[in-house]
Design a protein around this motif. Structure first.
Motif, PDB file in Angstrom:
ATOM      1  N   THR A   1       3.014 -12.238 -23.962  1.00  0.00           N
ATOM      2  CA  THR A   1       2.490 -11.126 -24.751  1.00  0.00           C
ATOM      3  C   THR A   1       2.144  -9.977 -23.821  1.00  0.00           C
ATOM      4  O   THR A   1       1.905 -10.178 -22.627  1.00  0.00           O
ATOM      5  CB  THR A   1       1.231 -11.535 -25.532  1.00  0.00           C
ATOM      6  OG1 THR A   1       0.189 -11.899 -24.601  1.00  0.00           O
ATOM      7  CG2 THR A   1       1.505 -12.719 -26.441  1.00  0.00           C
ATOM      8  N   ASP A   2       2.086  -8.768 -24.375  1.00  0.00           N
ATOM      9  CA  ASP A   2       1.715  -7.617 -23.546  1.00  0.00           C
ATOM     10  C   ASP A   2       1.287  -6.463 -24.438  1.00  0.00           C
ATOM     11  O   ASP A   2       1.522  -6.474 -25.652  1.00  0.00           O
ATOM     12  CB  ASP A   2       2.889  -7.186 -22.661  1.00  0.00           C
ATOM     13  CG  ASP A   2       2.429  -6.520 -21.362  1.00  0.00           C
ATOM     14  OD1 ASP A   2       1.203  -6.325 -21.192  1.00  0.00           O
ATOM     15  OD2 ASP A   2       3.284  -6.198 -20.526  1.00  0.00           O
TER      16      ASP A   2
ATOM     17  N   CYS B   1     -14.824   0.777 -25.778  1.00  0.00           N
ATOM     18  CA  CYS B   1     -14.431   1.263 -24.449  1.00  0.00           C
ATOM     19  C   CYS B   1     -13.453   0.318 -23.757  1.00  0.00           C
ATOM     20  O   CYS B   1     -13.154   0.497 -22.579  1.00  0.00           O
ATOM     21  CB  CYS B   1     -15.670   1.469 -23.581  1.00  0.00           C
ATOM     22  SG  CYS B   1     -16.691  -0.017 -23.385  1.00  0.00           S
ATOM     23  N   SER B   2     -12.972  -0.692 -24.468  1.00  0.00           N
ATOM     24  CA  SER B   2     -12.102  -1.705 -23.859  1.00  0.00           C
ATOM     25  C   SER B   2     -10.742  -1.730 -24.545  1.00  0.00           C
ATOM     26  O   SER B   2     -10.195  -2.783 -24.846  1.00  0.00           O
ATOM     27  CB  SER B   2     -12.758  -3.089 -23.951  1.00  0.00           C
ATOM     28  OG  SER B   2     -14.042  -3.090 -23.391  1.00  0.00           O
ATOM     29  N   ARG B   3     -10.189  -0.555 -24.776  1.00  0.00           N
ATOM     30  CA  ARG B   3      -8.983  -0.431 -25.591  1.00  0.00           C
ATOM     31  C   ARG B   3      -7.822  -1.271 -25.080  1.00  0.00           C
ATOM     32  O   ARG B   3      -7.179  -1.992 -25.837  1.00  0.00           O
ATOM     33  CB  ARG B   3      -8.577   1.040 -25.677  1.00  0.00           C
ATOM     34  CG  ARG B   3      -7.316   1.297 -26.468  1.00  0.00           C
ATOM     35  CD  ARG B   3      -7.034   2.771 -26.584  1.00  0.00           C
ATOM     36  NE  ARG B   3      -8.076   3.433 -27.374  1.00  0.00           N
ATOM     37  CZ  ARG B   3      -8.171   4.744 -27.499  1.00  0.00           C
ATOM     38  NH1 ARG B   3      -7.323   5.527 -26.871  1.00  0.00           N
ATOM     39  NH2 ARG B   3      -9.121   5.277 -28.245  1.00  0.00           N
ATOM     40  N   VAL B   4      -7.528  -1.171 -23.791  1.00  0.00           N
ATOM     41  CA  VAL B   4      -6.373  -1.889 -23.248  1.00  0.00           C
ATOM     42  C   VAL B   4      -6.599  -3.399 -23.304  1.00  0.00           C
ATOM     43  O   VAL B   4      -5.726  -4.165 -23.731  1.00  0.00           O
ATOM     44  CB  VAL B   4      -6.071  -1.437 -21.808  1.00  0.00           C
ATOM     45  CG1 VAL B   4      -4.941  -2.278 -21.213  1.00  0.00           C
ATOM     46  CG2 VAL B   4      -5.710   0.047 -21.780  1.00  0.00           C
ATOM     47  N   LEU B   5      -7.790  -3.836 -22.895  1.00  0.00           N
ATOM     48  CA  LEU B   5      -8.104  -5.266 -22.917  1.00  0.00           C
ATOM     49  C   LEU B   5      -8.034  -5.815 -24.337  1.00  0.00           C
ATOM     50  O   LEU B   5      -7.457  -6.890 -24.579  1.00  0.00           O
ATOM     51  CB  LEU B   5      -9.498  -5.497 -22.326  1.00  0.00           C
ATOM     52  CG  LEU B   5     -10.077  -6.914 -22.451  1.00  0.00           C
ATOM     53  CD1 LEU B   5      -9.152  -7.944 -21.808  1.00  0.00           C
ATOM     54  CD2 LEU B   5     -11.470  -6.963 -21.825  1.00  0.00           C
ATOM     55  N   VAL B   6      -8.620  -5.100 -25.288  1.00  0.00           N
ATOM     56  CA  VAL B   6      -8.593  -5.550 -26.678  1.00  0.00           C
ATOM     57  C   VAL B   6      -7.148  -5.651 -27.171  1.00  0.00           C
ATOM     58  O   VAL B   6      -6.774  -6.600 -27.880  1.00  0.00           O
ATOM     59  CB  VAL B   6      -9.408  -4.595 -27.576  1.00  0.00           C
ATOM     60  CG1 VAL B   6      -9.173  -4.894 -29.054  1.00  0.00           C
ATOM     61  CG2 VAL B   6     -10.900  -4.721 -27.256  1.00  0.00           C
ATOM     62  N   SER B   7      -6.317  -4.695 -26.778  1.00  0.00           N
ATOM     63  CA  SER B   7      -4.915  -4.723 -27.203  1.00  0.00           C
ATOM     64  C   SER B   7      -4.170  -5.904 -26.595  1.00  0.00           C
ATOM     65  O   SER B   7      -3.317  -6.509 -27.255  1.00  0.00           O
ATOM     66  CB  SER B   7      -4.234  -3.406 -26.816  1.00  0.00           C
ATOM     67  OG  SER B   7      -4.806  -2.329 -27.520  1.00  0.00           O
ATOM     68  N   GLU B   8      -4.477  -6.229 -25.341  1.00  0.00           N
ATOM     69  CA  GLU B   8      -3.851  -7.408 -24.718  1.00  0.00           C
ATOM     70  C   GLU B   8      -4.181  -8.669 -25.522  1.00  0.00           C
ATOM     71  O   GLU B   8      -3.318  -9.533 -25.737  1.00  0.00           O
ATOM     72  CB  GLU B   8      -4.349  -7.564 -23.276  1.00  0.00           C
ATOM     73  CG  GLU B   8      -3.932  -6.460 -22.325  1.00  0.00           C
ATOM     74  CD  GLU B   8      -2.511  -6.616 -21.799  1.00  0.00           C
ATOM     75  OE1 GLU B   8      -1.842  -7.611 -22.172  1.00  0.00           O
ATOM     76  OE2 GLU B   8      -2.069  -5.753 -21.030  1.00  0.00           O
ATOM     77  N   LEU B   9      -5.409  -8.758 -25.987  1.00  0.00           N
ATOM     78  CA  LEU B   9      -5.823  -9.926 -26.765  1.00  0.00           C
ATOM     79  C   LEU B   9      -5.255  -9.884 -28.188  1.00  0.00           C
ATOM     80  O   LEU B   9      -4.893 -10.921 -28.751  1.00  0.00           O
ATOM     81  CB  LEU B   9      -7.342 -10.012 -26.787  1.00  0.00           C
ATOM     82  CG  LEU B   9      -7.971 -10.338 -25.417  1.00  0.00           C
ATOM     83  CD1 LEU B   9      -9.471 -10.068 -25.423  1.00  0.00           C
ATOM     84  CD2 LEU B   9      -7.690 -11.797 -25.034  1.00  0.00           C
TER      85      LEU B   9
ATOM     86  N   LEU C   1       1.822 -16.780 -21.771  1.00  0.00           N
ATOM     87  CA  LEU C   1       1.722 -16.064 -20.506  1.00  0.00           C
ATOM     88  C   LEU C   1       1.191 -14.653 -20.739  1.00  0.00           C
ATOM     89  O   LEU C   1       1.702 -13.930 -21.598  1.00  0.00           O
ATOM     90  CB  LEU C   1       3.103 -15.981 -19.846  1.00  0.00           C
ATOM     91  CG  LEU C   1       3.851 -17.307 -19.629  1.00  0.00           C
ATOM     92  CD1 LEU C   1       5.243 -17.040 -19.082  1.00  0.00           C
ATOM     93  CD2 LEU C   1       3.058 -18.210 -18.683  1.00  0.00           C
ATOM     94  N   VAL C   2       0.175 -14.275 -19.989  1.00  0.00           N
ATOM     95  CA  VAL C   2      -0.374 -12.916 -20.062  1.00  0.00           C
ATOM     96  C   VAL C   2      -0.449 -12.352 -18.652  1.00  0.00           C
ATOM     97  O   VAL C   2      -0.695 -13.081 -17.688  1.00  0.00           O
ATOM     98  CB  VAL C   2      -1.771 -12.895 -20.720  1.00  0.00           C
ATOM     99  CG1 VAL C   2      -1.701 -13.362 -22.168  1.00  0.00           C
ATOM    100  CG2 VAL C   2      -2.758 -13.766 -19.957  1.00  0.00           C
TER     101      VAL C   2
ATOM    102  N   ALA D   1      -7.962 -10.468 -19.812  1.00  0.00           N
ATOM    103  CA  ALA D   1      -7.624 -11.098 -21.095  1.00  0.00           C
ATOM    104  C   ALA D   1      -7.567 -12.610 -20.937  1.00  0.00           C
ATOM    105  O   ALA D   1      -8.068 -13.363 -21.790  1.00  0.00           O
ATOM    106  CB  ALA D   1      -6.285 -10.558 -21.610  1.00  0.00           C
ATOM    107  N   LEU D   2      -6.970 -13.071 -19.853  1.00  0.00           N
ATOM    108  CA  LEU D   2      -6.890 -14.509 -19.595  1.00  0.00           C
ATOM    109  C   LEU D   2      -8.289 -15.117 -19.483  1.00  0.00           C
ATOM    110  O   LEU D   2      -8.545 -16.221 -19.984  1.00  0.00           O
ATOM    111  CB  LEU D   2      -6.107 -14.758 -18.310  1.00  0.00           C
ATOM    112  CG  LEU D   2      -5.873 -16.225 -17.935  1.00  0.00           C
ATOM    113  CD1 LEU D   2      -5.022 -16.922 -18.986  1.00  0.00           C
ATOM    114  CD2 LEU D   2      -5.209 -16.313 -16.556  1.00  0.00           C
TER     115      LEU D   2
END
Length: 270
Positions: A101-102, A136-144, A164-165, A170-171
């Motif tokens: 995922t990404d 404030c965690s846009r990228v991290l939230v999107s990874e999840l 796999l991430v 996120a992991l």
């Protein structure tokens, strides 16, 4: 209604209505089903009402759309899976199931993607409204969210699946949730219920992961020529670009996934 028109209209809605309308986005596209068309008409009217600051009317129209959609979308699901597909030649593979995922963000446009070794793949675009639940965690939230998007491709996440991430933060959350820390959430993530009282995406994901200790979550280095990671990364970028440059991604995504899965199978055989 074109995707760019939909997103401009969506930005006129306050957070609760924004999320409810976004969840019904697929119905705005032309549909052959009468019920689906009625849902789409109600959503379009809601966006028109918002344009004229008639938010009460917009909320009532979204109520109507949701009532029509409840229980019906499953009937149309086999024929219509927005943003999802499968390269059928790999559907019966006997090798252990592995997926990647990404997520991708640039400015105010985002995208997520996933690909699995059984040929399934998906991509989804996102443009946050004025009240963004990611905080404030846009990228991290999107990874999840990409991981949750992967799991919803199955009625039940397959036993023994490896995910796999390429994001270590996120992991870390996935491992914490698997260990029972389901209350741990990225900074600023909005925990208020979504439309129709639904739990936020990451809350649902945390609960699912906590109940599945046999699932494996592993880190893969990004941009290191790993076929599945490269495929997920490309799908996420494609989804992000679609926000600003509307185009039909179906055949492009299918061909891309087919090529990367061919490389994956060659690597396994070696």
């Amino acid at each position: 209604m074109r995707p760019d028109e939909f997103h401009r209209a969506l930005d006129l809605l306050p957070a609760p209505l924004h999320d409810r309308a976004l969840a019904l986005r697929t119905y705005v596209k032309p549909r052959h089903c009468e019920t689906c068309t009625a849902v789409g008409d109600a959503v379009r009217l809601a966006l028109t009402a918002a344009h004229y600051d008639q938010l009460t009317s917009a909320a009532q129209l979204l109520d109507t759309a949701e009532q029509l959609a409840i229980g019906h979308h499953l009937a149309c699901r086999p024929e219509h899976q927005p943003g999802r597909g499968q390269v059928r030649r790999w559907a019966e593979t006997s090798a252990p199931l592995v997926a990647a995922t990404d997520a991708s963000w640039k400015g105010r446009a985002g995208g997520i993607g996933y690909v699995a070794s059984d040929g399934r793949y998906g991509l989804r675009s996102r443009r946050p409204g004025r009240h963004d639940a990611t905080g404030c965690s846009r990228v991290l939230v999107s990874e999840l969210r990409a991981v949750e998007f992967l799991f919803t491709a199955y009625d039940t996440a397959p036993v023994g699946m490896t995910v796999l991430v390429d994001s270590r933060p996120a992991l870390n959350y996935l491992h914490r949730w698997q260990g029972g820390e389901t209350g741990a959430m990225p900074a600023g993530y909005d925990l208020r219920p979504r439309h129709a009282g639904m739990k936020p995406t990451l809350v649902r994901l945390a609960e699912l992961v906590a109940e599945r200790p046999e699932l494996t979550f592993a880190h893969v280095k990004g941009h290191a020529q790993h076929p599945l990671n490269e495929a997920a990364d490309s799908l996420a970028h494609m989804a992000r670009r679609r926000v600003e440059e509307p185009f039909d991604v179906r055949q492009r995504a299918h061909d891309l996934v087919e090529a990367f899965l061919r490389d994956w199978q060659v690597a396994l055989a070696a």
